[in-house]
Design an enzyme around this catalytic site. Structure first.
Site, PDB file in Angstrom:
ATOM      1  N   GLU A 247     -81.220  32.474 -18.945  1.00  0.00           N
ATOM      2  CA  GLU A 247     -80.582  32.984 -17.684  1.00  0.00           C
ATOM      3  C   GLU A 247     -79.518  34.409 -18.193  1.00  0.00           C
ATOM      4  O   GLU A 247     -79.385  35.060 -17.547  1.00  0.00           O
ATOM      5  CB  GLU A 247     -80.067  32.048 -16.866  1.00  0.00           C
ATOM      6  CG  GLU A 247     -80.833  31.610 -15.930  1.00  0.00           C
ATOM      7  CD  GLU A 247     -80.303  30.725 -15.067  1.00  0.00           C
ATOM      8  OE1 GLU A 247     -80.540  29.418 -15.256  1.00  0.00           O
ATOM      9  OE2 GLU A 247     -79.429  30.865 -14.175  1.00  0.00           O
ATOM     10  N   ARG A 273     -72.687  70.361 -13.744  1.00  0.00           N
ATOM     11  CA  ARG A 273     -71.425  70.448 -12.901  1.00  0.00           C
ATOM     12  C   ARG A 273     -70.571  71.394 -13.549  1.00  0.00           C
ATOM     13  O   ARG A 273     -70.212  71.148 -14.864  1.00  0.00           O
ATOM     14  CB  ARG A 273     -70.864  69.260 -12.644  1.00  0.00           C
ATOM     15  CG  ARG A 273     -69.786  69.093 -11.714  1.00  0.00           C
ATOM     16  CD  ARG A 273     -70.098  69.652 -10.355  1.00  0.00           C
ATOM     17  NE  ARG A 273     -68.766  69.551  -9.605  1.00  0.00           N
ATOM     18  CZ  ARG A 273     -68.717  69.931  -8.406  1.00  0.00           C
ATOM     19  NH1 ARG A 273     -69.981  70.517  -7.553  1.00  0.00           N
ATOM     20  NH2 ARG A 273     -67.878  70.020  -7.564  1.00  0.00           N
ATOM     21  N   GLN A 284     -63.411  68.368 -23.852  1.00  0.00           N
ATOM     22  CA  GLN A 284     -63.247  67.413 -25.006  1.00  0.00           C
ATOM     23  C   GLN A 284     -63.175  66.110 -24.471  1.00  0.00           C
ATOM     24  O   GLN A 284     -63.717  64.960 -24.919  1.00  0.00           O
ATOM     25  CB  GLN A 284     -61.821  67.478 -25.908  1.00  0.00           C
ATOM     26  CG  GLN A 284     -62.336  66.847 -27.119  1.00  0.00           C
ATOM     27  CD  GLN A 284     -60.832  66.690 -28.013  1.00  0.00           C
ATOM     28  OE1 GLN A 284     -59.690  66.777 -27.342  1.00  0.00           O
ATOM     29  NE2 GLN A 284     -60.847  67.202 -29.143  1.00  0.00           N
TER      30      GLN A 284
END
Ligand SMILES: Cc1cc2nc3c(=O)[nH]c(=O)nc-3n(C[C@H](O)[C@H](O)[C@H](O)COP(=O)(O)OP(=O)(O)OC[C@H]3O[C@@H](n4cnc5c(N)ncnc54)[C@H](O)[C@@H]3O)c2cc1C
Length: 382
Positions: A247, A273, A284
């Site tokens: 799980e 963009r 950077q």
């Protein structure tokens, strides 16, 4: 970052089938499901017909008899697509294996084909309003009466709860409380008198997932509903512990896939963009953030893949599964947060995949055992 060596060509063929099904039959309706907080039953049956449910269950019970890497592929594809309302991992990779590994022959014959066909939706009820992490403290009780047990109590935050047809309910059996030794898993059909469901809970994310509270008021079930029959009495805690490692890997798989998908869509976004006359990708800061995220995801994927190899070999340790769940779910929180930031205001809008990844992934640090409990488990191996 490093090529993944986990999958064979059959797994990759299966990935294509999953992608197609999710794109055609799941995603076109997902927004509608998010608004009403549960998915269509029809998509469960369609998935059953396509052989996408109960992949690891033997063919004689209606499954594919496949290895857990097939489950991994399906979970990755659901996650990458943002199909966060689909509760198949709990149904196919948690509930069905409980039935397969611990059920009596009669229980397997009755339930597994229905689970594999998607005509029966399964859930597992451990958490209660008063206790989650401390499973031994559950209050839901099953008391013997003739050939039956009478169940009283409630469960909360149950994945697939609203649609569930059958829940494997963790109960304390008998009048005397022997702690973990009293915990017993009992199969409870949703149409039993006294079993009721609340409306799906309004959650921060996972909006199409029908997580809900379940109530048991004098619910009468035959003794044959105890998972594993008489031999299963008082063995529920051990059964739960045996399955929890896998799980936790499911959550680690989801966390890695969410982070990768969020990074991929962020890279596309920042290339397009523009700010101050140049693409956001040219700053950077952006490049460094992307580099950090790529590294974190790659490092995490290597560990998760190594754990998955051990899942297939049946060698995965409890602490390695706990570490994978904890590290990957912490990592995805860091990654999606940075991805939202790099999107600016658009990252806060739910129509953008990163915004959905941000709200959907938060629960990964909580469910399947909180990350604090994962640290407890890991520390026991020191
Ligand atoms: C979306 C979602 C789906 C879920 N699906 C299911 C499901 O299908 N079935 C099911 O049974 N449950 C399900 N859960 C429940 C989930 O497993 C529990 O919420 C989780 O185990 C934590 O339990 P709790 O909420 O009671 O928190 P608590 O146990 O009350 O914990 C509260 C805080 O205390 C901390 N804490 C507790 N004990 C310790 C300790 N020993 N040391 C340090 N810190 C500790 C926890 O880490 C946490 O930060 C789901 C939850 C969510 C959010």
């Amino acid at each position: 970052m490093l090529p993944r060596t986990l999958f064979a060509s059959e797994h990759e063929d299966f990935r294509e089938t999953c992608r197609r099904f999710i794109a055609e039959s799941v995603m076109p309706k997902h927004e509608e499901w998010e608004a009403r907080q549960y998915v269509d039953r029809e998509v469960w049956q369609q998935a059953g017909e396509m052989g996408l449910l109960c992949l690891t269950i033997p063919e004689e019970y209606g499954g594919l008899g496949a290895d857990r890497l097939y489950s991994t592929v399906l979970i990755e594809e659901l996650t990458k697509a943002g199909a966060s309302g689909i509760g198949w991992p709990v149904h196919s990779d948690i509930v069905a294996p409980y039935m397969q590994n611990y059920g009596t022959q009669a229980q397997k014959q009755h339930w597994l084909p229905q689970l594999a066909a998607g005509t029966c939706i399964g859930s597992i009820g451990m958490t209660e309003p008063g206790t989650g992490s401390d499973l031994q403290a559950i209050k839901t009780r099953a008391v013997e009466e003739g050939d039956d047990y009478i169940i009283n109590g409630s469960k909360i935050f149950i994945t697939n709860g609203y649609l569930t047809d059958m829940c494997i309910v963790a109960c304390k059996i008998g009048e005397e409380d022997k702690g973990a030794g009293s915990v017993t898993l009992i199969i409870v059909e949703a149409d039993r008198e006294g079993f009721s469901k609340a409306k799906p809970l309004k959650k921060v994310g996972l909006h199409a997932q029908d997580t809900c509270e379940l109530f048991f008021k004098d619910v009468r079930v035959p003794k044959s509903n105890v998972l594993g029959g008489e031999a299963g009495i008082g063995k529920g805690f051990t059964m739960l512990m045996m399955e929890l490692a896998w799980e936790r890997m499911i959550i680690a798989i989801m966390a890695q896939a969410t982070a990768q998908a969020a990074l991929d869509s962020t890279i596309d976004y920042v290339k397009q963009r523009k700010a101050f006359g140049k693409p956001v990708a040219a700053f950077q800061n952006t490049r460094f953030k992307l580099a950090e995220m790529k590294t974190e995801i790659g490092v995490g994927q290597s560990f998760v893949d190594e754990c998955l190899k051990r899942v297939v070999d049946g060698q995965l340790s409890v602490e390695a599964a706990a570490a994978a769940k904890m590290w990957s779910s912490d990592m995805v929180s860091r990654v999606v947060d940075e991805c939202v930031q790099l999107h600016g205001g658009y990252g806060y809008m739910l129509e953008y995949p990163v915004a959905k990844a941000y709200i959907d992934s938060r629960a990964m640090r909580i469910f399947g055992g909180t990350n604090e409990i994962m640290k407890e488990l890991i520390s026991r191996s020191l």
